[in-house]
Design a protein around this motif. Sequence first.
Motif, PDB file in Angstrom:
ATOM      1  N   ARG A 126       0.872  -1.179   0.000  1.00 34.85           N
ATOM      2  CA  ARG A 126       0.000   0.000   0.000  1.00 34.85           C
ATOM      3  C   ARG A 126       0.901   1.218   0.000  1.00 34.85           C
ATOM      4  N   ILE A 170     -10.038 -10.883  -1.541  1.00 34.59           N
ATOM      5  CA  ILE A 170      -9.745  -9.741  -0.683  1.00 34.59           C
ATOM      6  C   ILE A 170     -10.856  -8.694  -0.807  1.00 34.59           C
ATOM      7  N   ASN A 171     -11.504  -8.392   0.316  1.00 33.73           N
ATOM      8  CA  ASN A 171     -12.526  -7.349   0.368  1.00 33.73           C
ATOM      9  C   ASN A 171     -12.068  -6.167   1.201  1.00 33.73           C
ATOM     10  N   ASP A 172     -11.091  -6.416   2.052  1.00 28.27           N
ATOM     11  CA  ASP A 172     -10.564  -5.390   2.945  1.00 28.27           C
ATOM     12  C   ASP A 172      -9.045  -5.488   2.867  1.00 28.27           C
ATOM     13  N   TRP A 173      -8.380  -4.358   2.646  1.00 26.48           N
ATOM     14  CA  TRP A 173      -6.925  -4.380   2.472  1.00 26.48           C
ATOM     15  C   TRP A 173      -6.222  -4.987   3.677  1.00 26.48           C
ATOM     16  N   GLN A 174      -6.821  -4.897   4.845  1.00 19.55           N
ATOM     17  CA  GLN A 174      -6.218  -5.479   6.051  1.00 19.55           C
ATOM     18  C   GLN A 174      -6.122  -7.000   5.955  1.00 19.55           C
ATOM     19  N   GLN A 175      -6.942  -7.635   5.106  1.00 23.65           N
ATOM     20  CA  GLN A 175      -6.907  -9.089   4.944  1.00 23.65           C
ATOM     21  C   GLN A 175      -5.595  -9.577   4.332  1.00 23.65           C
ATOM     22  N   THR A 187     -17.076  -5.807  -5.792  1.00 20.34           N
ATOM     23  CA  THR A 187     -17.217  -5.109  -4.523  1.00 20.34           C
ATOM     24  C   THR A 187     -15.926  -4.350  -4.235  1.00 20.34           C
ATOM     25  N   ILE A 216     -12.704  -2.694  -2.427  1.00 17.57           N
ATOM     26  CA  ILE A 216     -11.805  -3.163  -1.377  1.00 17.57           C
ATOM     27  C   ILE A 216     -11.627  -2.014  -0.398  1.00 17.57           C
ATOM     28  N   SER A 217     -12.089  -2.211   0.825  1.00 19.04           N
ATOM     29  CA  SER A 217     -11.958  -1.137   1.809  1.00 19.04           C
ATOM     30  C   SER A 217     -10.502  -1.009   2.250  1.00 19.04           C
ATOM     31  N   GLY A 218     -10.133   0.192   2.629  1.00 14.05           N
ATOM     32  CA  GLY A 218      -8.777   0.440   3.117  1.00 14.05           C
ATOM     33  C   GLY A 218      -7.844   1.044   2.089  1.00 14.05           C
ATOM     34  N   THR A 233     -11.740   2.075  -6.311  1.00 15.96           N
ATOM     35  CA  THR A 233     -12.639   1.615  -5.264  1.00 15.96           C
ATOM     36  C   THR A 233     -13.123   2.819  -4.493  1.00 15.96           C
TER      37      THR A 233
END
Length: 156
Positions: free
Chosen positions: A90, A109-114, A138, A140-142, A155
Amino acid sequence: FDPNQDRLCNTGHFIDYGSYSLALLKVLEQPWFHSVVRIHELLMQCAVQSGHYLHWHTQGGEWAFDHNMCLLSTIPALAKRVNKLPLAIRLRHKKHGDIGVLSASPGIINDWQQVSFLSPTDCLDCLMDDTLPGSKRTPISGVNFVLVGNQSAKTL
């Protein structure tokens, strides 16, 4: 390109294509160069760590050997640099915010923290996935943007 302010982001597969693999590996030490790992870099890692070179050689790694089929003496040190490459990074951009960089489709991956919690199997699935994210994927949050190979998907 101004190395004092610009950055070069690479989405993997930067070795084993053409005659510049050795030069590209040396760029890894530059602070302006950011890259993630993909299959060809993993092939190099596995070959150097195991001492079994045939698979890598036949998949494009012939540049790393001399005419006697001996591994070039500089390769083990360069492989250590490759070992440090992440699956994803990131980067913060002044104008666009956080930008995620992946070598292949984000897949599950839906959330960058994953990203930091992916299992080895999940990592391999992401690296091997050649599908591009769909336009209705969907977000990707973050992160504000995700760079995937030669594609960029916004996103929100």
